[in-house]
Design an enzyme around this catalytic site. Structure first.
Site, PDB file in Angstrom:
ATOM      1  N   GLU A   1       0.589  -1.433  -0.205  1.00 57.00           N
ATOM      2  CA  GLU A   1       0.441   0.097   0.159  1.00 57.00           C
ATOM      3  C   GLU A   1       0.545   1.290   0.083  1.00 57.00           C
ATOM      4  O   GLU A   1       1.128   1.764   1.212  1.00 57.00           O
ATOM      5  CB  GLU A   1      -0.580  -0.190   1.335  1.00 57.00           C
ATOM      6  CG  GLU A   1      -1.998  -1.240   1.473  1.00 57.00           C
ATOM      7  CD  GLU A   1      -2.825  -1.569   2.571  1.00 57.00           C
ATOM      8  OE1 GLU A   1      -3.260  -0.199   2.866  1.00 57.00           O
ATOM      9  OE2 GLU A   1      -2.873  -2.703   2.476  1.00 57.00           O
TER      10      GLU A   1
ATOM     11  N   THR B   1     -12.834  -2.309  -1.244  1.00 56.85           N
ATOM     12  CA  THR B   1     -13.487  -1.342  -1.514  1.00 56.85           C
ATOM     13  C   THR B   1     -14.010  -0.967   0.143  1.00 56.85           C
ATOM     14  O   THR B   1     -15.356  -1.083   0.769  1.00 56.85           O
ATOM     15  CB  THR B   1     -14.553  -2.351  -1.745  1.00 56.85           C
ATOM     16  OG1 THR B   1     -14.961  -3.359  -1.964  1.00 56.85           O
ATOM     17  CG2 THR B   1     -14.223  -1.123  -3.342  1.00 56.85           C
TER      18      THR B   1
ATOM     19  N   TRP C   1     -12.716  -8.144   5.383  1.00 58.05           N
ATOM     20  CA  TRP C   1     -12.083  -7.921   5.678  1.00 58.05           C
ATOM     21  C   TRP C   1     -12.346  -8.004   6.968  1.00 58.05           C
ATOM     22  O   TRP C   1     -13.116  -6.872   6.817  1.00 58.05           O
ATOM     23  CB  TRP C   1     -10.682  -6.275   6.095  1.00 58.05           C
ATOM     24  CG  TRP C   1     -10.036  -6.553   6.871  1.00 58.05           C
ATOM     25  CD1 TRP C   1      -9.949  -5.544   7.743  1.00 58.05           C
ATOM     26  CD2 TRP C   1      -8.413  -6.627   6.681  1.00 58.05           C
ATOM     27  NE1 TRP C   1      -8.935  -5.684   8.512  1.00 58.05           N
ATOM     28  CE2 TRP C   1      -8.202  -6.686   7.838  1.00 58.05           C
ATOM     29  CE3 TRP C   1      -7.044  -7.436   6.407  1.00 58.05           C
ATOM     30  CZ2 TRP C   1      -6.668  -6.320   7.925  1.00 58.05           C
ATOM     31  CZ3 TRP C   1      -6.569  -7.247   6.287  1.00 58.05           C
ATOM     32  CH2 TRP C   1      -5.980  -6.999   7.381  1.00 58.05           C
TER      33      TRP C   1
ATOM     34  N   ASP D   1     -12.950   1.507   3.891  1.00 57.39           N
ATOM     35  CA  ASP D   1     -12.020   3.232   4.420  1.00 57.39           C
ATOM     36  C   ASP D   1     -11.876   3.901   3.219  1.00 57.39           C
ATOM     37  O   ASP D   1     -10.787   4.782   2.929  1.00 57.39           O
ATOM     38  CB  ASP D   1     -10.582   2.635   4.596  1.00 57.39           C
ATOM     39  CG  ASP D   1     -10.058   1.275   5.603  1.00 57.39           C
ATOM     40  OD1 ASP D   1     -10.981   1.678   6.732  1.00 57.39           O
ATOM     41  OD2 ASP D   1      -8.966   1.329   5.377  1.00 57.39           O
TER      42      ASP D   1
END
Length: 468
Positions: free
Chosen positions: A137, A210, A359, A212
């Site tokens: 990331e 998809t 998640w 946060d």
């Protein structure tokens, strides 16, 4: 005609769903206070098609364990395949906290990439994983410290890794190791970070994060993972929704069957500036109060949200975006619930995407103690909606830590022992045969004698201190 329809239905049932359900397990959930404490043995092996263990790290361009007891947990994690022979397990390297510098260095030269790939093959085979998940990331993201050339270098890494995995599978006569990646849902981050057609060529799963999509960093309330654009969204905010992000990936060269839409089993919390102004877009003064179990400001697991709602929070269904939000006093949360998961799953299938990525599995009410909706209410909603069928899976008895249990024992304490117990043994925890309360912590061949808190015994099945 009726006969043909019946045959078609029968065949579809026998073949099972074509959709995938990819679930992340987090190796820090072992530190949540009970009854939220979560170990690989708490995973229902019949829920997911793919399980991803998060996270491993990198040292000198080689993959490496992160937590002190990862090797022990790997054994339990991959042992879940004994119950579900169709289950695939992957090991994820990186994560948000890992940052970008390690990835930047690793992809920067052919030698470094080769060192990494060789270490990955050896590591995955040694511990019984079926593939690697890369959670970088983000490549090409200058704000996170990745130079522009890392976009192209990431593609090269994936191609070289794919070729090496194919070659290794031929030589070992084993199935090829899988490759997946957790990727951004933000339009500008996607543009700077990924050569989408190349990624699609070499990845087996493209896990789009998809979620946060709003959070306390914005300064105003918003949904964590809205399915659609909201009526008040302006500027770049029109891009921050599941529908836009997934279609952006598809329209720019990603194979739809490889695209997994991210489903969060958590919400993002805010502290309202003025509690009487509590709608979408209301001003906020910062993150919401940390949940009792996950202990992170601005974040609440689904099972913690259930407690928040029981305390008298007001729930609002945000119809344009197909997700709820809730508020009580100064606290505000945008989240998902079984209804929004159902709607997103139906949207996903209608648009012919490959499946869902979750998640994270420890954030569901896995014990059924919090929400009154049975065990794993979010996961079971998703599994049912996607038609995931595991006919050969046999669920083990899932154990749940007692309400008052202490967190898993961590290394430290204790003094060095000259007993030599750990000489020649792999690093990890071992029971002390002379004491139910005691255990040996082996670190690079050195022996540390430790003991559990009063009333607890060392449980070798989870390498943790547990109730007798």
């Amino acid at each position: 005609m009726l006969l043909l329809t019946g045959l078609a239905l029968l065949l579809s049932v026998q073949m099972g769903s074509s959709f995938k359900l990819v679930c992340y397990f987090t190796n820090w959930a072992q530190y949540y206070p009970a009854p939220a404490l979560f170990m690989p043995d708490n995973v229902d092996p019949c829920l997911c098609t793919h399980l991803i263990y998060a996270f491993a790290t990198m040292t000198n361009n080689e993959i490496a364990t992160f937590e002190w007891n990862d090797v022990t947990l790997y054994g339990s994690f991959n042992g879940l395949k004994n119950y579900n022979p169709e289950l695939k397990t992957l090991l994820s390297v990186g994560g948000w906290n890992y940052g970008t510098s390690g990835f930047n260095t690793m992809v920067s030269s052919p030698q470094n990439r080769q060192t990494f790939i060789t270490s990955v093959i050896k590591f995955l085979r040694q511990y019984g994983f079926d593939g690697l998940d890369i959670d970088w990331e983000y490549p090409g993201d200058s704000e996170r410290g990745s130079p522009p050339q890392t976009q192209q270098q990431f593609s090269v890494l994936l191609q070289e890794m794919y070729d090496a995995f194919v070659q290794e599978a031929t030589q070992s006569n084993k199935p090829r190791l899988l490759i997946s990646a957790a990727v951004s849902a933000g339009k500008s981050t996607i543009e700077s970070g990924y050569q989408i057609p190349q990624l699609s060529q070499y990845l087996d799963l493209i896990n789009v994060m998809t979620y946060d999509l709003r959070g306390s960093w914005e300064g105003f309330t918003g949904e964590d993972s809205p399915l659609y654009q909201g009526p008040a969204d302006q500027g770049d905010y029109i891009y921050f929704n599941v529908d836009y992000a997934m279609n952006y990936w598809k329209n720019n060269g990603a194979a739809p069957e490889k695209l997994m839409a991210g489903f969060p089993i958590y919400g993002r919390t805010f502290t309202l500036t003025n509690p009487s102004n509590n709608g979408l877009g209301a001003p906020t003064s910062g993150a919401g109060t940390a949940g009792h179990y996950t202990q992170e400001t601005g974040f609440m697991a689904y099972f913690e949200i259930c407690d928040f709602l029981k305390e008298g929070a007001t729930v609002v269904w945000n119809s344009p975006q197909a997700v709820p939000y809730a508020y009580k006093g100064s606290q505000w949360i945008g989240y998902d619930n079984p209804k929004s998961f159902q709607l997103k799953a139906e949207w996903l299938m209608k648009n012919n995407f490959g499946g869902a990525m979750v998640w994270a599995i420890p954030l569901d009410d896995f014990s059924g103690k919090f929400c009154g909706q049975g065990p794993y209410p979010m996961m079971n909603t998703l599994k049912s909606a996607l038609g995931i069928n595991s006919p050969n899976c046999k669920s083990p008895a899932i154990t749940v830590a007692p309400d008052t249990a202490a967190p898993t024992a961590a290394p430290g304490g204790g003094g060095g022992s000259s007993s030599g117990f750990c000489v020649g043994k792999a690093s990890g925890l071992y029971p002390n045969p002379n004491s139910k309360n005691g255990f040996y912590n082996c670190v690079n061949g050195k022996t540390y004698s430790e003991s559990c808190q009063t009333g607890l015994v060392f449980d070798a099945s989870c390498s943790c201190c547990n109730w007798p």
